[in-house]
Scaffold this motif. Sequence first.
Motif, PDB file in Angstrom:
ATOM      1  N   THR A   1       4.640   5.521 -12.275  1.00 50.08           N
ATOM      2  CA  THR A   1       3.630   5.443 -13.388  1.00 50.08           C
ATOM      3  C   THR A   1       4.104   4.129 -14.065  1.00 50.08           C
ATOM      4  OG1 THR A   1       3.884   7.822 -13.823  1.00 50.08           O
ATOM      5  CG2 THR A   1       2.995   6.421 -15.545  1.00 50.08           C
ATOM      6  N   GLY A   2       5.281   3.677 -13.927  1.00 50.20           N
ATOM      7  CA  GLY A   2       5.663   2.424 -14.815  1.00 50.20           C
ATOM      8  C   GLY A   2       5.386   1.150 -13.870  1.00 50.20           C
ATOM      9  N   THR A   3       4.921   1.365 -12.656  1.00 55.95           N
ATOM     10  CA  THR A   3       4.837   0.382 -11.859  1.00 55.95           C
ATOM     11  C   THR A   3       3.541   0.322 -10.977  1.00 55.95           C
ATOM     12  OG1 THR A   3       6.091   1.155 -10.187  1.00 55.95           O
ATOM     13  CG2 THR A   3       7.315  -0.599 -11.493  1.00 55.95           C
ATOM     14  N   VAL A   4       2.775   1.243 -11.081  1.00 57.46           N
ATOM     15  CA  VAL A   4       1.481   1.393 -10.477  1.00 57.46           C
ATOM     16  C   VAL A   4       0.495   0.180 -10.706  1.00 57.46           C
ATOM     17  CG1 VAL A   4       0.117   2.955 -12.171  1.00 57.46           C
ATOM     18  CG2 VAL A   4      -0.467   3.224  -9.800  1.00 57.46           C
TER      19      VAL A   4
ATOM     20  N   PHE B   1       1.752   8.674 -12.166  1.00 57.43           N
ATOM     21  CA  PHE B   1       1.582   8.281 -10.786  1.00 57.43           C
ATOM     22  C   PHE B   1       2.579   8.428  -9.774  1.00 57.43           C
ATOM     23  CE2 PHE B   1      -1.367   6.336 -13.758  1.00 57.43           C
ATOM     24  CZ  PHE B   1      -2.679   6.300 -13.021  1.00 57.43           C
ATOM     25  N   ALA B   2       2.445   8.403  -8.446  1.00 55.65           N
ATOM     26  CA  ALA B   2       3.719   8.658  -7.812  1.00 55.65           C
ATOM     27  C   ALA B   2       3.585   8.349  -6.167  1.00 55.65           C
ATOM     28  CB  ALA B   2       4.143  10.114  -7.770  1.00 55.65           C
ATOM     29  N   GLU B   3       4.483   8.248  -5.646  1.00 54.42           N
ATOM     30  CA  GLU B   3       4.565   7.869  -4.139  1.00 54.42           C
ATOM     31  C   GLU B   3       5.531   9.166  -3.475  1.00 54.42           C
ATOM     32  OE1 GLU B   3       3.909   3.182  -4.064  1.00 54.42           O
ATOM     33  OE2 GLU B   3       5.905   3.903  -4.005  1.00 54.42           O
ATOM     34  N   ALA B   4       5.080   9.381  -2.140  1.00 51.33           N
ATOM     35  CA  ALA B   4       5.671  10.608  -1.404  1.00 51.33           C
ATOM     36  C   ALA B   4       6.386   9.845  -0.196  1.00 51.33           C
ATOM     37  CB  ALA B   4       4.645  11.466  -0.893  1.00 51.33           C
ATOM     38  N   TYR B   5       7.493  10.414  -0.086  1.00 49.71           N
ATOM     39  CA  TYR B   5       8.560  10.077   1.054  1.00 49.71           C
ATOM     40  C   TYR B   5       9.170  11.153   1.545  1.00 49.71           C
ATOM     41  CZ  TYR B   5       8.034   5.666  -1.270  1.00 49.71           C
ATOM     42  OH  TYR B   5       7.532   4.211  -1.739  1.00 49.71           O
TER      43      TYR B   5
ATOM     44  N   ILE C   1       0.925  -1.236   0.048  1.00 56.50           N
ATOM     45  CA  ILE C   1      -0.052   0.009  -0.006  1.00 56.50           C
ATOM     46  C   ILE C   1       0.801   1.330   0.189  1.00 56.50           C
ATOM     47  CG2 ILE C   1      -1.549   1.385   1.371  1.00 56.50           C
ATOM     48  CD1 ILE C   1      -2.747  -1.193   2.281  1.00 56.50           C
ATOM     49  N   PHE C   2       1.914   1.314   0.827  1.00 61.63           N
ATOM     50  CA  PHE C   2       2.627   2.583   1.024  1.00 61.63           C
ATOM     51  C   PHE C   2       3.730   2.888  -0.030  1.00 61.63           C
ATOM     52  CE2 PHE C   2       0.303   2.378   4.967  1.00 61.63           C
ATOM     53  CZ  PHE C   2      -0.193   3.604   5.084  1.00 61.63           C
ATOM     54  N   CYS C   3       4.544   1.475  -0.317  1.00 63.40           N
ATOM     55  CA  CYS C   3       5.708   1.841  -1.198  1.00 63.40           C
ATOM     56  C   CYS C   3       5.862   0.668  -2.386  1.00 63.40           C
ATOM     57  CB  CYS C   3       6.995   1.719  -0.599  1.00 63.40           C
ATOM     58  SG  CYS C   3       7.101   0.759   1.035  1.00 63.40           S
ATOM     59  N   GLY C   4       4.601   0.060  -2.564  1.00 60.86           N
ATOM     60  CA  GLY C   4       4.639  -1.057  -3.672  1.00 60.86           C
ATOM     61  C   GLY C   4       5.174  -0.525  -4.999  1.00 60.86           C
ATOM     62  N   GLY C   5       4.921   0.703  -5.650  1.00 59.71           N
ATOM     63  CA  GLY C   5       5.461   1.255  -6.551  1.00 59.71           C
ATOM     64  C   GLY C   5       6.685   1.265  -6.685  1.00 59.71           C
ATOM     65  N   ALA C   6       7.404   1.763  -5.241  1.00 59.39           N
ATOM     66  CA  ALA C   6       8.849   1.957  -5.473  1.00 59.39           C
ATOM     67  C   ALA C   6       9.587   0.583  -5.291  1.00 59.39           C
ATOM     68  CB  ALA C   6       9.094   2.555  -4.108  1.00 59.39           C
ATOM     69  N   MET C   7       8.969  -0.458  -4.891  1.00 58.02           N
ATOM     70  CA  MET C   7       9.472  -1.631  -4.792  1.00 58.02           C
ATOM     71  C   MET C   7       9.591  -2.446  -6.073  1.00 58.02           C
ATOM     72  SD  MET C   7       7.530  -3.088  -1.206  1.00 58.02           S
ATOM     73  CE  MET C   7       7.834  -4.786  -1.204  1.00 58.02           C
ATOM     74  N   ALA C   8       8.294  -2.294  -6.810  1.00 60.26           N
ATOM     75  CA  ALA C   8       8.528  -2.996  -8.113  1.00 60.26           C
ATOM     76  C   ALA C   8       9.453  -2.314  -8.817  1.00 60.26           C
ATOM     77  CB  ALA C   8       7.085  -2.709  -8.663  1.00 60.26           C
ATOM     78  N   ARG C   9       9.563  -0.924  -8.740  1.00 53.89           N
ATOM     79  CA  ARG C   9      10.534  -0.049  -9.655  1.00 53.89           C
ATOM     80  C   ARG C   9      12.002  -0.441  -9.326  1.00 53.89           C
ATOM     81  NH1 ARG C   9      10.844   6.378 -10.749  1.00 53.89           N
ATOM     82  NH2 ARG C   9      13.159   6.253 -11.535  1.00 53.89           N
ATOM     83  N   PHE C  10      12.425  -0.404  -8.012  1.00 48.93           N
ATOM     84  CA  PHE C  10      13.893  -0.595  -7.469  1.00 48.93           C
ATOM     85  C   PHE C  10      13.895  -2.173  -7.996  1.00 48.93           C
ATOM     86  CE2 PHE C  10      15.416   2.089  -3.894  1.00 48.93           C
ATOM     87  CZ  PHE C  10      14.598   3.218  -4.451  1.00 48.93           C
ATOM     88  N   ALA C  11      13.159  -3.184  -7.820  1.00 45.97           N
ATOM     89  CA  ALA C  11      13.348  -4.512  -8.233  1.00 45.97           C
ATOM     90  C   ALA C  11      13.729  -4.684  -9.798  1.00 45.97           C
ATOM     91  CB  ALA C  11      12.241  -5.512  -8.140  1.00 45.97           C
ATOM     92  N   ALA C  12      12.821  -3.803 -10.599  1.00 46.16           N
ATOM     93  CA  ALA C  12      12.897  -3.815 -11.979  1.00 46.16           C
ATOM     94  C   ALA C  12      14.453  -3.003 -12.351  1.00 46.16           C
ATOM     95  CB  ALA C  12      11.893  -2.856 -12.733  1.00 46.16           C
ATOM     96  N   GLU C  13      14.875  -2.182 -11.635  1.00 44.02           N
ATOM     97  CA  GLU C  13      16.242  -1.665 -11.899  1.00 44.02           C
ATOM     98  C   GLU C  13      17.219  -2.335 -11.363  1.00 44.02           C
ATOM     99  OE1 GLU C  13      15.324   2.410 -10.284  1.00 44.02           O
ATOM    100  OE2 GLU C  13      14.075   2.935 -11.905  1.00 44.02           O
ATOM    101  N   GLY C  14      16.914  -3.724 -10.859  1.00 44.85           N
ATOM    102  CA  GLY C  14      18.050  -4.336 -10.543  1.00 44.85           C
ATOM    103  C   GLY C  14      18.562  -4.657  -9.083  1.00 44.85           C
ATOM    104  N   TRP C  15      17.763  -3.980  -8.293  1.00 43.97           N
ATOM    105  CA  TRP C  15      18.037  -3.923  -6.613  1.00 43.97           C
ATOM    106  C   TRP C  15      17.561  -5.388  -6.237  1.00 43.97           C
ATOM    107  CZ3 TRP C  15      18.895   0.524  -3.086  1.00 43.97           C
ATOM    108  CH2 TRP C  15      19.384   1.791  -3.751  1.00 43.97           C
TER     109      TRP C  15
END
Length: 274
Positions: free
Chosen positions: A174-177, A247-251, A16-30
Motif C-alpha cells: 500500500t505504501g509503495t503502489v 494493495f499487495a503482491e503475491a509470492y 510489473i511483478f515486484c515493483g511494490g516489494a522493491m520500493a518497500r525493501f529499498a525504503a526499509e534500507g535494503w
Amino acid sequence: MRTAMVISPHADDAAIFCGGAMARFAAEGWRVILVRVTDDRYDSVGLDVDQTVQRNALELQKSATVLGVAEVVELGFETDRLADTPETVIRERIVYLFRKFQPHTVFSFDPTDIREDNQDHVRVAQAVAEAFWVSCFDKHCPQHLAEGLEPFAPAERWFYSRNAPGADYVLDITGTVRQKVAAVLCHETMMRNVLNQYRLQLRTAGRRMAMIDAGVAGGDLRPLVEMFVCGTAQAVAQAAGFPEGHFAEAYRRERFGDLDELFAAASEAIPEGE
Ligand SMILES: [Zn+2]
C-alpha cells in the motif's frame, strides 16, 4: 545492510511483478540490485533495433531510480531467444552475480509456473533455480573463485509469476503502489508494444478499444497502467483478507524447504562480526 537481487528477464518484468516489494525493501534500507537478463531489442512498435535497445535501457534506468534500486546489472542476452541459449550459460552469469553481490533474498520468476508461455521467463526461472544451489559448490565455475569470489547461498527466494501457482506469501505494498505505477509507466516503449499486441488480437476478433488504440498511437498510458497495476494489487490484497484500500503482491517464498522447522528450532544466531 542486506541485499535483495531481482532477476528480471526483460526490462518491465521487475516493476510489473515486484515493483511494490522493491520500493518497500529499498525504503526499509535494503540494497536492491536489479539484473536484466536480455536487451529487449525487439520490444517496441515502429522503432528500429538500435533505437529500441537504447530506449528500453534508458527507461529501465528511470524505472530503477523510481524504485530506489542501488544498481542495475545488464547481462545483454538477445531477447526472445533465451530458449536457444544453453541454460548453463545463463546460470553461470547468475552464479557469478550471487557470489559477487551476496544477496540475502532473490526475486525471480517461478520455475513451477508451467502455464507461463514466455520462454525467456521459463529459461531464466530455471537458470536461477539451479544457480541457487550450484553457487554453493566450490568446483562449479572455479573461474569466479580465481577472481577472489567465494561459494555463496542466498537465504530466501521470492518467486513471482503470472499465474501465481502455490503463492503462499502476500506482501502489503500500500505504501509503495504509487511508486510501482510510476515505475511501470517509465517503460513506455514496452507498454506501447504490449498494447499493440492486444490491438492486433482484438482486430482479428473484429473488435477495438479506443483506450488501447490511443495508447499505441502515443496517448497517455497512465489510465491503463493505473487500472492494471492497482486493479491487480487490490485483488491480491482483497483475496488475502487485507482491509479495504490496501494493495499487495503475491509470492511463493522459499527458505529451507522441508528443513524450515528443524533449522528454526536447532540453529542459533551467528554473533556480529563472526
Ligand atoms: Zn518479460
